[in-house]
Design an enzyme around this catalytic site. Sequence first.
Site, PDB file in Angstrom:
ATOM      1  N   GLY A  86       0.832  -1.184   0.000  1.00 43.91           N
ATOM      2  CA  GLY A  86       0.000   0.000   0.000  1.00 43.91           C
ATOM      3  C   GLY A  86       0.871   1.240   0.000  1.00 43.91           C
ATOM      4  O   GLY A  86       1.944   1.256  -0.617  1.00 43.91           O
ATOM      5  N   CYS A  87       0.431   2.297   0.672  1.00 46.14           N
ATOM      6  CA  CYS A  87       1.218   3.527   0.746  1.00 46.14           C
ATOM      7  C   CYS A  87       2.612   3.223   1.270  1.00 46.14           C
ATOM      8  O   CYS A  87       2.775   2.612   2.333  1.00 46.14           O
ATOM      9  CB  CYS A  87       0.522   4.538   1.651  1.00 46.14           C
ATOM     10  N   PHE A  88       3.637   3.668   0.538  1.00 46.79           N
ATOM     11  CA  PHE A  88       5.000   3.259   0.901  1.00 46.79           C
ATOM     12  C   PHE A  88       5.602   4.009   2.084  1.00 46.79           C
ATOM     13  O   PHE A  88       6.644   3.629   2.590  1.00 46.79           O
ATOM     14  CB  PHE A  88       5.946   3.316  -0.292  1.00 46.79           C
ATOM     15  N   TRP A  89       4.950   5.071   2.552  1.00 47.34           N
ATOM     16  CA  TRP A  89       5.499   5.804   3.688  1.00 47.34           C
ATOM     17  C   TRP A  89       5.581   4.929   4.940  1.00 47.34           C
ATOM     18  O   TRP A  89       6.629   4.808   5.562  1.00 47.34           O
ATOM     19  CB  TRP A  89       4.654   7.033   3.990  1.00 47.34           C
ATOM     20  N   GLU A 130       3.346   1.138  -5.459  1.00 50.19           N
ATOM     21  CA  GLU A 130       4.282   1.776  -4.533  1.00 50.19           C
ATOM     22  C   GLU A 130       5.006   0.687  -3.745  1.00 50.19           C
ATOM     23  O   GLU A 130       4.364  -0.220  -3.198  1.00 50.19           O
ATOM     24  CB  GLU A 130       3.553   2.721  -3.582  1.00 50.19           C
TER      25      GLU A 130
END
Length: 281
Positions: A86-89, A130
């Site tokens: 999912g969101c790579f952060w 991502e």
Amino acid sequence: SSTTTIILSPQPISYSTITSVLFLILNMAFLFNFAKPEPKMVKESEALPGRDSSLMDKCADNHTFLKTKTKAPFPDGTESIVFGMGCFWGAERMFWKQPNVYSTQVGYAGGFTKNPTYKEVCSGQTGHTEVVRVVYDPKKIKLPTLLQVFFNEHDPTEGYRQGNDVGTQYRSAIFWTNEAQEKLVRAATDAFGKQLPKDMKVTSELGPLTEFYYAEDYHQQYLHKNPNGYCGLRGSGYKLEDEFEKLNVDKKKENVANEGQNEGQNEEQKDPKDQGSKDEL
């Protein structure tokens, strides 16, 4: 003639009214999301073309948290594997927090567009997801530890989404860089999938890494630079247990032992005169 003025006093809003309104709003939001068409993977022929210039050159050479190198060549003995969660952060932070991980970088992989930008990836027209690349020394931290982070800290059963983040760019994925990694990845996927109910399955994309493209510098170690930034990571409620690697290894040992036993029985059944000699070969 006289004028009569009627003054209406505001009536207090009841708790039940507030609850009903909130329920209606939530239902409308659910129906709106439900009505959205399911994301589809872009065809290679229709994907954005990209560019020759890489974003890597504009990224910092050193990890802001680990203080290690973020660009090859990496130290001898290290190898890398790429995860999409999912969101790579939040995904990157999960991995840089693991003891003895050498370095992490966020970027894009699994698609068609050469050296894409964040805006292009978010459009869903690149085919990329991502990802975070994890550089590690297998003598210091084992791959099964990293695989447990992958399977336990996000939901690998959601297809082209991760929580509220919807789109092919948020799909779950693992891209390996050698055969030994592939074997462990497939063993972990199998072990995790066996515990799922019939209406659930692992949807993570699995395959060899073809290319890792660096994301923009401001995305690198984003949650170290912005500690209160967005992180949508959440697990599925199911866990990849510590024993999965041991079970896989034990099974291999059992197969080898059985093969050896069968070979011994076959040798015993052979007529000595049929075995030949070194001189005859």
